[in-house]
Design a protein around this motif. Structure first.
Motif, PDB file in Angstrom:
ATOM      1  N   GLY A 136       0.802  -1.213   0.000  1.00  0.00           N
ATOM      2  CA  GLY A 136       0.000   0.000   0.000  1.00  0.00           C
ATOM      3  C   GLY A 136       0.839   1.268   0.000  1.00  0.00           C
ATOM      4  N   ASP A 137       1.984   1.233   0.666  1.00  0.00           N
ATOM      5  CA  ASP A 137       2.831   2.421   0.734  1.00  0.00           C
ATOM      6  C   ASP A 137       3.495   2.702  -0.599  1.00  0.00           C
ATOM      7  OD1 ASP A 137       4.213   4.583   1.859  1.00  0.00           O
ATOM      8  OD2 ASP A 137       5.934   3.304   2.352  1.00  0.00           O
ATOM      9  N   CYS A 138       4.005   1.638  -1.188  1.00  0.00           N
ATOM     10  CA  CYS A 138       4.698   1.776  -2.463  1.00  0.00           C
ATOM     11  C   CYS A 138       3.705   2.225  -3.550  1.00  0.00           C
ATOM     12  CB  CYS A 138       5.342   0.432  -2.701  1.00  0.00           C
ATOM     13  SG  CYS A 138       5.574  -0.158  -4.256  1.00  0.00           S
ATOM     14  N   LEU A 139       2.521   1.641  -3.565  1.00  0.00           N
ATOM     15  CA  LEU A 139       1.513   2.025  -4.563  1.00  0.00           C
ATOM     16  C   LEU A 139       0.979   3.431  -4.285  1.00  0.00           C
ATOM     17  CD1 LEU A 139      -0.379  -1.383  -4.719  1.00  0.00           C
ATOM     18  CD2 LEU A 139       1.039  -0.388  -6.530  1.00  0.00           C
ATOM     19  N   GLY A 140       0.732   3.733  -3.027  1.00  0.00           N
ATOM     20  CA  GLY A 140       0.202   5.049  -2.674  1.00  0.00           C
ATOM     21  C   GLY A 140       1.164   6.164  -3.051  1.00  0.00           C
ATOM     22  N   SER A 141       2.444   5.987  -2.717  1.00  0.00           N
ATOM     23  CA  SER A 141       3.415   7.040  -3.019  1.00  0.00           C
ATOM     24  C   SER A 141       3.638   7.151  -4.521  1.00  0.00           C
ATOM     25  CB  SER A 141       4.732   6.810  -2.268  1.00  0.00           C
ATOM     26  OG  SER A 141       5.191   5.492  -2.416  1.00  0.00           O
ATOM     27  N   ALA A 142       3.658   6.013  -5.223  1.00  0.00           N
ATOM     28  CA  ALA A 142       3.870   6.043  -6.674  1.00  0.00           C
ATOM     29  C   ALA A 142       2.691   6.728  -7.382  1.00  0.00           C
ATOM     30  CB  ALA A 142       4.066   4.625  -7.212  1.00  0.00           C
ATOM     31  N   TYR A 165      -5.185  -4.863  -4.321  1.00  0.00           N
ATOM     32  CA  TYR A 165      -5.087  -3.424  -4.580  1.00  0.00           C
ATOM     33  C   TYR A 165      -5.752  -3.027  -5.899  1.00  0.00           C
ATOM     34  CZ  TYR A 165      -2.021  -3.010  -0.597  1.00  0.00           C
ATOM     35  OH  TYR A 165      -1.526  -3.013   0.684  1.00  0.00           O
ATOM     36  N   SER A 166      -6.568  -3.901  -6.445  1.00  0.00           N
ATOM     37  CA  SER A 166      -7.215  -3.572  -7.722  1.00  0.00           C
ATOM     38  C   SER A 166      -8.226  -2.433  -7.552  1.00  0.00           C
ATOM     39  CB  SER A 166      -7.886  -4.812  -8.318  1.00  0.00           C
ATOM     40  OG  SER A 166      -8.766  -5.365  -7.376  1.00  0.00           O
ATOM     41  N   PHE A 167      -8.608  -2.131  -6.293  1.00  0.00           N
ATOM     42  CA  PHE A 167      -9.531  -1.014  -6.054  1.00  0.00           C
ATOM     43  C   PHE A 167      -8.860   0.348  -6.245  1.00  0.00           C
ATOM     44  CE2 PHE A 167      -7.363  -1.416  -2.000  1.00  0.00           C
ATOM     45  CZ  PHE A 167      -7.205  -0.096  -1.598  1.00  0.00           C
ATOM     46  N   VAL A 168      -7.552   0.373  -6.244  1.00  0.00           N
ATOM     47  CA  VAL A 168      -6.817   1.651  -6.311  1.00  0.00           C
ATOM     48  C   VAL A 168      -7.135   2.364  -7.624  1.00  0.00           C
ATOM     49  CG1 VAL A 168      -4.505   2.678  -6.462  1.00  0.00           C
ATOM     50  CG2 VAL A 168      -4.973   0.881  -4.789  1.00  0.00           C
ATOM     51  N   LYS A 169      -7.435   3.629  -7.510  1.00  0.00           N
ATOM     52  CA  LYS A 169      -7.805   4.415  -8.687  1.00  0.00           C
ATOM     53  C   LYS A 169      -6.668   4.421  -9.707  1.00  0.00           C
ATOM     54  CE  LYS A 169     -11.210   7.934  -8.968  1.00  0.00           C
ATOM     55  NZ  LYS A 169     -12.061   8.420  -7.917  1.00  0.00           N
ATOM     56  N   HIS A 170      -7.003   4.156 -10.949  1.00  0.00           N
ATOM     57  CA  HIS A 170      -6.055   4.089 -12.065  1.00  0.00           C
ATOM     58  C   HIS A 170      -5.096   2.906 -11.980  1.00  0.00           C
ATOM     59  CE1 HIS A 170      -7.667   7.894 -13.168  1.00  0.00           C
ATOM     60  NE2 HIS A 170      -7.174   8.505 -12.113  1.00  0.00           N
ATOM     61  N   SER A 171      -5.421   1.908 -11.162  1.00  0.00           N
ATOM     62  CA  SER A 171      -4.510   0.756 -11.032  1.00  0.00           C
ATOM     63  C   SER A 171      -4.322   0.044 -12.381  1.00  0.00           C
ATOM     64  CB  SER A 171      -5.027  -0.227  -9.983  1.00  0.00           C
ATOM     65  OG  SER A 171      -6.282  -0.746 -10.367  1.00  0.00           O
ATOM     66  N   THR A 178     -12.275   0.271   4.688  1.00  0.00           N
ATOM     67  CA  THR A 178     -13.088  -0.860   4.227  1.00  0.00           C
ATOM     68  C   THR A 178     -12.314  -1.690   3.192  1.00  0.00           C
ATOM     69  OG1 THR A 178     -15.064   0.461   4.579  1.00  0.00           O
ATOM     70  CG2 THR A 178     -15.318  -1.489   3.204  1.00  0.00           C
ATOM     71  N   GLU A 179     -11.704  -0.987   2.211  1.00  0.00           N
ATOM     72  CA  GLU A 179     -10.964  -1.704   1.164  1.00  0.00           C
ATOM     73  C   GLU A 179      -9.753  -2.439   1.724  1.00  0.00           C
ATOM     74  OE1 GLU A 179     -11.874  -2.285  -1.720  1.00  0.00           O
ATOM     75  OE2 GLU A 179     -13.096  -0.653  -2.513  1.00  0.00           O
ATOM     76  N   LEU A 180      -9.053  -1.786   2.658  1.00  0.00           N
ATOM     77  CA  LEU A 180      -7.796  -2.355   3.154  1.00  0.00           C
ATOM     78  C   LEU A 180      -8.010  -3.414   4.220  1.00  0.00           C
ATOM     79  CD1 LEU A 180      -5.630   0.900   3.469  1.00  0.00           C
ATOM     80  CD2 LEU A 180      -5.325  -0.920   1.783  1.00  0.00           C
ATOM     81  N   TYR A 181      -9.027  -3.237   5.077  1.00  0.00           N
ATOM     82  CA  TYR A 181      -9.114  -4.088   6.268  1.00  0.00           C
ATOM     83  C   TYR A 181     -10.416  -4.875   6.396  1.00  0.00           C
ATOM     84  CZ  TYR A 181      -5.332  -0.895   7.084  1.00  0.00           C
ATOM     85  OH  TYR A 181      -4.193  -0.159   6.915  1.00  0.00           O
ATOM     86  N   ARG A 182     -11.369  -4.618   5.525  1.00  0.00           N
ATOM     87  CA  ARG A 182     -12.630  -5.354   5.622  1.00  0.00           C
ATOM     88  C   ARG A 182     -13.082  -5.869   4.267  1.00  0.00           C
ATOM     89  NH1 ARG A 182     -15.735  -1.299   9.779  1.00  0.00           N
ATOM     90  NH2 ARG A 182     -14.625  -1.951  11.643  1.00  0.00           N
TER      91      ARG A 182
END
Ligand SMILES: [Mn+2]
Length: 314
Positions: free
Chosen positions: A24-30, A56-62, A186-190
């Motif tokens: 999550g950190d690497c994707l978030g910062s990138a 992490y497929s929920f990440v916007k523009h993934s 919700t996406e990360l923990y549930r």
């Protein structure tokens, strides 16, 4: 102007690379940096040596992750990479780029870029990217949500020891900038898949305890992964079940990535596991570290237990 922002300004094409098995950190910062670069009118791609984990497929523009459109980029930016080899097969882009930037929070290096922000006191690469972008007044809801993702995941949703007052202040600011904190929680923990839940059940069931129950160990073999239909890169977070047991000082997980090749993760409450991981050529932080050990399962476990014993007296 900050030299890194200057380098972004000067570049036409930019490649932002995170580490193998992106988290999550690497994707978030990138993705946050990608958003900033797009605002500056740049051609920008993001990737890592591994595919985007399904979680992490929920990440916007993934969908653009690892869509590499050029053979060469003006600027190469590495995020969350604690060593040069963490960029894997992207080293060619690193070598051919006109300028290089390294943004990281792992211990034991000063960065491998021409320009570096490396601060092992920081909770996450996202915290460093936030500091970089805040003064630019560009943080919108999208960037805030990306950065909050890294802040949240690298602090174990604000439960690890790296949850400093500054982390909470940053989280507060990101929430003010519109970060979707509830959606991310919700996406990360549930949002655990059925297979992952089955994997966790098997791992807890087979958890072993050593050193008067002060060390717990989870072993994720290829058989277990095959039984539940998952890959070794779907094991993020399993280690947390090892360190969540009362009285355990060091939690260990070993995951058989290839035959006789184990990815080892350490978590600790009191001991410096970064030192233990470095015995095997790995690294990390005081309370979270990792390395790779080759050999048969029981031999790998023996080596780990010996290293834990050997570093105890120090
Ligand atoms: Mn990180």
């Amino acid at each position: 102007m900050n030299p890194i922002l200057e380098a972004i300004k000067k570049a036409d094409s930019i490649l932002i690379v995170g580490h193998v098995r992106p988290d999550g950190d690497c994707l978030g910062s990138a993705f946050a940096l990608r958003e900033y670069c797009i605002m500056q009118g740049k051609v920008v791609d993001v990737g890592s040596p591994s595919p985007l984990p399904e979680a992490y497929s929920f990440v916007k523009h993934s969908e653009v992750f690892n869509r590499i459109t050029r053979r060469k980029y003006d600027l190469f930016i590495a995020v969350d990479c604690g060593a040069l080899d963490r960029i894997g097969r992207f080293e060619g882009f690193y070598n051919s780029a006109k300028e290089t930037v390294w943004i990281d929070h792992h211990r034991g290096h000063n960065g491998f870029g021409k320009y570096n922000i490396v601060d092992s006191e920081a909770s996450s690469a996202c915290e460093l990217v936030f500091d970089l972008l805040e003064c630019e007044k560009v943080i919108n809801k999208k960037i805030a949500t990306y950065l909050y993702m890294g802040l949240s995941s690298d602090t174990g949703h604000f439960m690890h020891n790296n949850t400093t007052p500054k982390v909470l202040l940053t989280a507060y600011k990101l929430a003010l900038y519109g970060a979707d904190t509830y959606g991310l929680a919700t996406e990360l923990y549930r949002s655990r898949s059925k297979q992952k839940t089955e994997l966790i059940a098997k791992c807890i069931n087979a958890m072993r305890f050593y050193n008067d129950d002060k060390v717990s160990l989870i072993c994720i073999t290829r058989e277990i992964l095959a039984e539940v239909g998952l890959e070794s890169n779907d094991t993020e977070g399993i280690i947390d079940y090892a360190i969540a047991v009362k009285g355990v000082e060091i939690g260990v997980s070993i995951c058989e990535e290839k035959s006789n090749e184990y990815k080892v993760s350490f978590r600790s409450r009191t001991r410096n596991v970064g030192d233990i991981a470095s015995i095997f050529g790995g690294g990390g932080h005081m309370y979270a570290a990792g390395c790779r050990i080759f050999g048969k399962k029981e031999d790998v476990i023996d080596k780990i237990l010996k290293a834990i014993r050997d570093t105890e007296a120090e």
